[in-house]
Design an enzyme around this catalytic site. Sequence first.
Site, short mmCIF file in Angstrom:
data_model
loop_
_atom_site.label_atom_id
_atom_site.label_comp_id
_atom_site.label_asym_id
_atom_site.label_seq_id
_atom_site.Cartn_x
_atom_site.Cartn_y
_atom_site.Cartn_z
N CYS A 49 0.71 -0.99 0.00
CA CYS A 49 -0.07 0.07 -0.02
C CYS A 49 0.75 1.35 -0.01
CB CYS A 49 -1.07 0.14 1.18
SG CYS A 49 -2.06 -1.42 1.54
N CYS A 92 -1.30 2.34 6.79
CA CYS A 92 -1.11 1.13 7.31
C CYS A 92 -0.66 0.46 5.92
CB CYS A 92 -2.35 0.40 7.72
SG CYS A 92 -3.84 0.41 6.96
N HIS A 133 -8.43 3.48 -3.09
CA HIS A 133 -7.09 3.21 -2.73
C HIS A 133 -6.31 2.30 -3.66
CE1 HIS A 133 -3.57 1.81 -0.63
NE2 HIS A 133 -4.30 1.00 0.12
N GLY A 183 -0.06 -3.76 4.05
CA GLY A 183 -0.33 -5.15 4.09
C GLY A 183 0.84 -5.94 4.64
#
Length: 381
Positions: free
Chosen positions: A90, A367, A337, A369
């Site tokens: 991400c 955050c 996203h 993954g």
Amino acid sequence: MPEALIASLTRTPIGRAVKGSLREVRPDDLVATAMRAAVQHSGIDPHTLEDSLLGTAYPEGKAGGNLGRRAVPLAGLPITVPGATVNRFCASSLQAMRMSAHAIWSGESDAILASGVESTSTTGRGTRDEDKHPLLLPGGLADMYIAMGETAENVADRYGITRTEMDEFALRSHRLAIAARDSGSTAKEITPVALPDGTSFDTDDGPRRDTSLETLAGLRPAFRENGRVTAGNSCPLNDGAAAAVVVSDRLAAEQELPVRARIVATSVSGIAPELMGIGPIEAVGRVLERAGMTIGDIDAIEFNEAFAAQVLATARDTGMDIDSQVNLRGGSIALGHPFGMSGIRLLTTLMTTLEEIDGTIGMVTLCVGGGQGMAMIVERR
């Protein structure tokens, strides 16, 4: 030490995966659009770019084969510009920005093109069961393949976050995104994309003007029976790209380039994968310490809204004021996203926000993954 300065930032509109406006656009063509625009907006001599660092979460299929290099000629850049592909899921494009800053701080480079893209419509996502390492499944060394929605349920449980709180936050995201669109604010950061049918796409697919708390409350849990995480209080799957030109203060002065911001500090952190959503807690603490700042010194924060639960939990733990600091123009629950794009998208939105509120210090955080967090602080110039 040289300063790492952001000369330009831009992004494409964000399309919904599979059924959205960018579903037929290849990732290399998509990111080339953003790269070309970022270079043009900066005014830099493209022959002085020393590298192209591109972030993507799924560097496979049409996004495979070192996309960071392949996109260079598609963007109309000199073939002498090298390229590499970066993956921190991400936070992939924010990692490209971080590596650009490191190269400049070290004195090794003066100009780098950083970018990010995700085309979930054309490359898909996920790992086949037969390809998963048995030691990284439940009961092994770590549950690295846990569904992201399950991690959000775990965070909601740990922090006692209610379904109503999550839905209210999701509604806020849509309302602020619609308000930013209506005011013309969002358009400032967007480079339109030419579509295969000859039309142009210039407006995010995601924000819903007609959503309501009642609508959100009526959605079923998406990951766990009797759970709290739904499609409405989570980000959707998306397509999109973003790019930035990062330069040294020496080169900015030499070429008389515009400067939008200075990169102050960056950080990464790791956490148990099943609590992925609160990875930013440690990353935020670290980046503030490195910058010699407190959370109260930050004028605006762009926090990637993977799930409402993790934003609410992290804000509570770090002391962020959601109403006055966080995602003042909506976030990823409304906008979307596209994994590899999001880091630079957050920076692009942050700079627009700082300019509109006449703020100076901004932060982006995500955050990540696999159980990680990432953060960056910038100073508007």
